[in-house]
Design an enzyme around this catalytic site. Sequence first.
Site, PDB file in Angstrom:
ATOM      1  N   ASP A 146      -0.574   0.155   2.197  1.00 28.32           N
ATOM      2  CA  ASP A 146      -0.927  -1.139   2.146  1.00 28.32           C
ATOM      3  C   ASP A 146      -2.162  -1.438   2.886  1.00 28.32           C
ATOM      4  O   ASP A 146      -2.309  -0.897   4.167  1.00 28.32           O
ATOM      5  CB  ASP A 146       0.188  -2.156   2.627  1.00 28.32           C
ATOM      6  CG  ASP A 146       0.514  -3.278   1.594  1.00 28.32           C
ATOM      7  OD1 ASP A 146      -0.297  -3.970   1.381  1.00 28.32           O
ATOM      8  OD2 ASP A 146       1.594  -3.138   1.380  1.00 28.32           O
ATOM      9  N   ASP A 151      -3.670  -6.029  -0.352  1.00 28.14           N
ATOM     10  CA  ASP A 151      -2.797  -7.106   0.105  1.00 28.14           C
ATOM     11  C   ASP A 151      -3.696  -8.374  -0.123  1.00 28.14           C
ATOM     12  O   ASP A 151      -4.854  -8.621   0.109  1.00 28.14           O
ATOM     13  CB  ASP A 151      -2.304  -7.258   1.482  1.00 28.14           C
ATOM     14  CG  ASP A 151      -1.402  -8.306   1.802  1.00 28.14           C
ATOM     15  OD1 ASP A 151      -0.484  -8.408   1.223  1.00 28.14           O
ATOM     16  OD2 ASP A 151      -1.660  -9.329   2.733  1.00 28.14           O
ATOM     17  N   GLU A 204      -3.214  -6.977  -5.114  1.00 27.78           N
ATOM     18  CA  GLU A 204      -2.375  -8.154  -5.184  1.00 27.78           C
ATOM     19  C   GLU A 204      -3.187  -9.269  -5.624  1.00 27.78           C
ATOM     20  O   GLU A 204      -4.317  -9.539  -4.757  1.00 27.78           O
ATOM     21  CB  GLU A 204      -1.555  -8.333  -3.977  1.00 27.78           C
ATOM     22  CG  GLU A 204      -0.322  -9.276  -4.246  1.00 27.78           C
ATOM     23  CD  GLU A 204       0.070  -9.845  -3.089  1.00 27.78           C
ATOM     24  OE1 GLU A 204       1.193 -10.457  -2.765  1.00 27.78           O
ATOM     25  OE2 GLU A 204      -0.693  -9.923  -1.952  1.00 27.78           O
ATOM     26  N   HIS A 232       9.099  -6.904  -1.803  1.00 27.58           N
ATOM     27  CA  HIS A 232       9.473  -7.385  -0.743  1.00 27.58           C
ATOM     28  C   HIS A 232       9.152  -8.936  -0.717  1.00 27.58           C
ATOM     29  O   HIS A 232       9.541  -9.504   0.643  1.00 27.58           O
ATOM     30  CB  HIS A 232       8.756  -6.699   0.397  1.00 27.58           C
ATOM     31  CG  HIS A 232       7.345  -6.746   0.467  1.00 27.58           C
ATOM     32  ND1 HIS A 232       6.616  -6.325  -0.513  1.00 27.58           N
ATOM     33  CD2 HIS A 232       6.561  -7.754   1.473  1.00 27.58           C
ATOM     34  CE1 HIS A 232       5.354  -6.857  -0.438  1.00 27.58           C
ATOM     35  NE2 HIS A 232       5.187  -7.611   0.791  1.00 27.58           N
ATOM     36  N   ASP A 233       8.429  -9.589  -1.609  1.00 29.34           N
ATOM     37  CA  ASP A 233       8.252 -11.080  -1.463  1.00 29.34           C
ATOM     38  C   ASP A 233       9.063 -11.977  -2.415  1.00 29.34           C
ATOM     39  O   ASP A 233       8.829 -13.141  -2.490  1.00 29.34           O
ATOM     40  CB  ASP A 233       6.658 -11.219  -1.994  1.00 29.34           C
ATOM     41  CG  ASP A 233       5.683 -10.655  -0.749  1.00 29.34           C
ATOM     42  OD1 ASP A 233       6.312 -10.757   0.287  1.00 29.34           O
ATOM     43  OD2 ASP A 233       4.896 -10.306  -1.231  1.00 29.34           O
TER      44      ASP A 233
HETATM   45  C1  GLC Z   1       1.152 -10.585   0.562  1.00 28.43           C
HETATM   46  C2  GLC Z   1       2.388  -9.827   1.070  1.00 28.43           C
HETATM   47  C3  GLC Z   1       3.270 -10.708   1.867  1.00 28.43           C
HETATM   48  C4  GLC Z   1       2.628 -11.266   3.066  1.00 28.43           C
HETATM   49  C5  GLC Z   1       1.364 -11.883   2.576  1.00 28.43           C
HETATM   50  C6  GLC Z   1       0.382 -12.103   3.729  1.00 28.43           C
HETATM   51  O1  GLC Z   1       1.542 -11.420  -0.498  1.00 28.43           O
HETATM   52  O2  GLC Z   1       2.929  -8.890  -0.099  1.00 28.43           O
HETATM   53  O3  GLC Z   1       4.381 -10.260   2.390  1.00 28.43           O
HETATM   54  O4  GLC Z   1       3.349 -12.232   3.658  1.00 28.43           O
HETATM   55  O5  GLC Z   1       0.413 -11.201   1.631  1.00 28.43           O
HETATM   56  O6  GLC Z   1      -0.070 -10.972   4.140  1.00 28.43           O
END
Ligand code: GLC
Length: 558
Positions: free
Chosen positions: A99, A211, A264, A337-338
Amino acid sequence: MKRKQWYKDMTFYQIWPRSFKDGNGDGIGDLWGIYEKLDYIRSLGVDGIWFSPLYPSPNADYGYDIADYYNINSEYGDMDIFQKVLDRAHELGMKVIMDLVVNHTSDEHPWFLAAKKDKNSPYHDYYIWREGKRDKDGMSHPEDAKKNPNNWDSLFEGKAWEYVEEVDEYYLHIFAKKQPDLNHDNPAVREEVKKIMRFWLEKGVDGFREDVITFISKEEGLPNDYVMPAAKGLGYYSNGPHLHEYLQEYRRVAEEYDCFLLGEAPQMTPKKALPFIGEGKEQDLDMMFHFQHMEADCLMTDYLQLPFNLRKMKRAFSSWQNDLEGKGWNALYIENHDHPRIISRYGDEQYRVESGKMLAAMYLLQKGTAFVYQGQEIGMTNISLPTLEDYKDIQVKQNYNTWKGLFGEKKAMKLARKSCRDSARTPVQWSAGEHAGFTTGTPWFVINENYPQVNVESQLDDEDSLLSFYRKVIAYRKNPVIRYGTYWELEKNHRNLYVYERSYKGKKVLVVCSFTKKPVCYALPEGWQSPNVSKVLGNYEGREDVLRPYEVAVYEKA
Ligand code: GLC
Ligand code: CA
């Protein structure tokens, strides 16, 4: 250089390290635990692993607030065990991606510590600072939101600005206060990002999941947002003006190593995505994690909970499949995980195994690189805890307060339970033994109480288990029709069925998914009645004209 695109037919397994497997008995998942389980991961048939952040972090957002990009969180191990895990994963034939969290750092990162102390520090400009609006007497009233530099919201905690007395300025944080946004307009920051990438690529990692990477370029002048009702500012930092330019710089580094980049991308549509992931010279990313198919029962921007709407989900999947055909590549996922667990959302806990299998085949047989999240393969489900204090996730606290204001405490708690990211973050259930076999110590977080029924051990040797089904579907993804075939949706307006066909060089695969426990009459489409049709995967025996609860059936035609 012509990229090899080795990632195209892969299936990745995502590890959220804190809850995967504890190797040293302190109740926290770690790299020793991961090392023990590498053979298990490989046995699923996956060919890659994505690690959620392993770096030192104060854990305000569980690793997504990084205090040191060049090290391993001591809770998870050290560089030696990381290297061992990496080398062993490679030996087993798995790629490893990390990540890369560079939209923001932790407020405990040395850059930020220097930045907030002194306006003249070279690190000050690593972050995004503005003066507050002042009164006539020159006062900036840090506690008054109206005095903030603009009206943007934080996605996690109140407004997006935090005042720092030493420098008499506010810094921008799109996420938590403890996650100040980096200023990618500063070339020195971009050099740092490239240095971080090279550091891990030199160790042998194969790529990055970047991310919230589409947030790194903010609109010049940071204008007030008068459009969005909630998440104000989103339109001004999502896909910002210099995104392509900055991503190109990072892409060059990736190309030196033939590595893989996955971004992402909240709020993404295929049309907006193609300039970034469209294959060709100016491509920035190999693929994106968009959120559209994850919004069939909610709205991400205001965290509203809605009844599950299958047609909305189908439209999302189909538009990405169709719009990217021949132009770009999809990233397929239904958990990470989100998001709360998918069976509890789009499936049915009463038909946990049936709906789990249906959901697996539903997305894994589409075109793209696929991701399976830890515990998804055994059908883990959501947790329900008594009070808000029992939850750990920072995001749910803010949502709860918003809902409380709107609907009162009881409903707010109900919505919190339903939507909380913590449901995906309980320890993986390895066995029916103590603490689900996750740890010999005291687990850092609650374990879902269904672990005696839902665990890896009980499913490993059971041909009919969800775990075994995941193995079969993942193996079936190597079929050229699934790898390269075109996608065609049928029964588009059906409220309960999702049916699609894949075809490649005269061969076809038909995927029929029922999203209801009610029986549904369904005759196979024209051309699928012939004797050269065979059923290759399914969650029930044989074939009937009435689909059974959450039935999935996959047919092949030569
Ligand atoms: C992304 C991650 C998440 C995190 C956010 C801020 O969406 O997947 O878990 O809280 O970014 O870093
Ligand atoms: Ca541990």
